[in-house]
Design a protein around this motif. Sequence first.
Motif, PDB file in Angstrom:
ATOM      1  N   ARG A 345       0.853  -1.189   0.000  1.00  0.00           N
ATOM      2  CA  ARG A 345       0.000   0.000   0.000  1.00  0.00           C
ATOM      3  C   ARG A 345       0.890   1.240   0.000  1.00  0.00           C
ATOM      4  O   ARG A 345       1.627   1.469   0.959  1.00  0.00           O
ATOM      5  CB  ARG A 345      -0.911  -0.027   1.228  1.00  0.00           C
ATOM      6  N   GLN A 347       1.116   5.086   0.145  1.00  0.00           N
ATOM      7  CA  GLN A 347       0.271   6.210   0.521  1.00  0.00           C
ATOM      8  C   GLN A 347       0.965   7.510   0.103  1.00  0.00           C
ATOM      9  O   GLN A 347       2.106   7.764   0.501  1.00  0.00           O
ATOM     10  CB  GLN A 347       0.033   6.178   2.034  1.00  0.00           C
ATOM     11  N   ARG A 362      -6.021  11.315   0.918  1.00  0.00           N
ATOM     12  CA  ARG A 362      -4.757  10.970   0.258  1.00  0.00           C
ATOM     13  C   ARG A 362      -4.950   9.939  -0.848  1.00  0.00           C
ATOM     14  O   ARG A 362      -5.762   9.035  -0.706  1.00  0.00           O
ATOM     15  CB  ARG A 362      -3.819  10.329   1.266  1.00  0.00           C
ATOM     16  N   GLU A 364      -3.879   6.625  -2.797  1.00  0.00           N
ATOM     17  CA  GLU A 364      -3.183   5.384  -2.424  1.00  0.00           C
ATOM     18  C   GLU A 364      -3.138   4.469  -3.625  1.00  0.00           C
ATOM     19  O   GLU A 364      -4.140   4.324  -4.334  1.00  0.00           O
ATOM     20  CB  GLU A 364      -3.951   4.660  -1.314  1.00  0.00           C
ATOM     21  N   VAL A 366      -2.622   0.569  -4.375  1.00  0.00           N
ATOM     22  CA  VAL A 366      -2.571  -0.698  -3.654  1.00  0.00           C
ATOM     23  C   VAL A 366      -2.329  -1.835  -4.635  1.00  0.00           C
ATOM     24  O   VAL A 366      -3.014  -1.950  -5.658  1.00  0.00           O
ATOM     25  CB  VAL A 366      -3.887  -0.949  -2.884  1.00  0.00           C
TER      26      VAL A 366
END
Length: 482
Positions: A345, A347, A362, A364, A366
Amino acid sequence: QMHGAATIIVLGASGDLAGKKTYPALFNLYRTGFLPKDTHIIGYARSNLSRDDYVKRITAHLKIQSDSDKQYLKEFLNMTDYTEGQYDQDESWKKLCKDVSAWEEKRGLQKGQKNRLFYMALPPSVFLTVATGLRKNVYGTEGHNRIVVEKPFGKDLESSTQLAKDLGQLFTEEEIYRIDHYLGKEMVKNIMTLRFANMFLGPMWSAESIDNVQITLKEPFGTEGRGGYFDEFNIIRDVMQNHLLQVFSLVAMEKPAGTDPESIRDSKVKLLRHVKPITLNDSLLGQYIASNGKPGYKDDDTVPKDSICPTFATLVLWVENERWKKVPFILKAGKALDNQKVEIRIQFKETPKGSLYEGAVRNELVLRVQPGEAIYFKFNNKNPGLSNKSITTDLDLTYADRYKDMRVPDAYECLILDVLRGDHSHFVRDDELDAAWRIFTPLLHTIDRDRVQPKPYPYGSRGPKELDKFVEGYGVVRRADV
Ligand code: BG6
């Protein structure tokens, strides 16, 4: 690319790893046309098994889905044999060598074609004894020899270096294939493509844009039945120093000079040498306790009652280079947790203070390794319709939806095929192993020396209650769906 004939010798053929991973992988390779019919597979172990018993054992682990599979199974079983023998007696090894040679002769193989692949599906205690016996008695001189080994490669830097030295006296680095099965997983193999085949990602891939990276491996089951092994190794040695660190290397390394195995591994080693050894301050350790009818770690009879063995850990890595300045890489792994998941992940940073969309959620990115490969990107979008509100949504590439007819091969299938082809790209090099142990060894020694007590967490929970606070300390913003 096809590969030449080979005899595959599975050492420890009656064991768990061979049954669960090695044979199913070999069978799938055969079914899908990647193992030539003239491959010969010999299972070798100490168990006194008749050929029938052996065949029954293997078959129990193979999935037969169709009539054609039944036919493949018949052919596959015809390619395999079993030899019973000891691990520490030359006589046993000589007999094995005779069996191998007899088949090579029968096939009419010429010099240069008599290739032998030794697959060590064995516990570490017999590892060197077997390698020594093989080198002395079964090593071929009329073709190449390759030996496949799997962790644990020692318990710390010192023991790993010793093992490497001992093994290095028997086989060359070129002949050794150290498996880390995470390197054979589809999404892990995809990290290189994702990073270097997509121009737009390049400029985003650094401390400029990225706030933190979380690499997580959660399992919903405990160490039931493996307590003896686990207590000696703990979660850090079991899956973090190897599997999670490999994933980390691929995410954080600089672009390799080429896609050849040595360039890739050079790049990883270079990165690992820039990683600071992990400190106790940057760690959160846990051990599961009984909950909801499920046993605690120490309820296992093979585990000492005062064990301090972590079954959960969150460890923070820092890379000392320009690209990753002040970006925490948070590795998290645990047994007996609330669900099963392996993911990376990434970020991204927040929108700047005072900017138009200050406070937007935010971004992200993934990468879900398992279960069910997927890549999704969380971003903000105008809520369609008359409102100007922004909402957070996903760009979603779930493999099962997008690549409908594709079968994702098991990691071991990919890796065994690589060995047959002589491709080291997805295997661990000796200096890489050294660099990896250097990062973890001081922490492991501190835990043992100071008997650092892990924090308790209930079986089936998200981990110790200190977890959220701990990761927040590194800037992680936890979202409701994480
Ligand atoms: C092994 C560990 O190396 O990896 C196990 O010894 C762990 O404890 C396993 O469960 C995880 O692998 P996978 O492929 O199931 O995610």
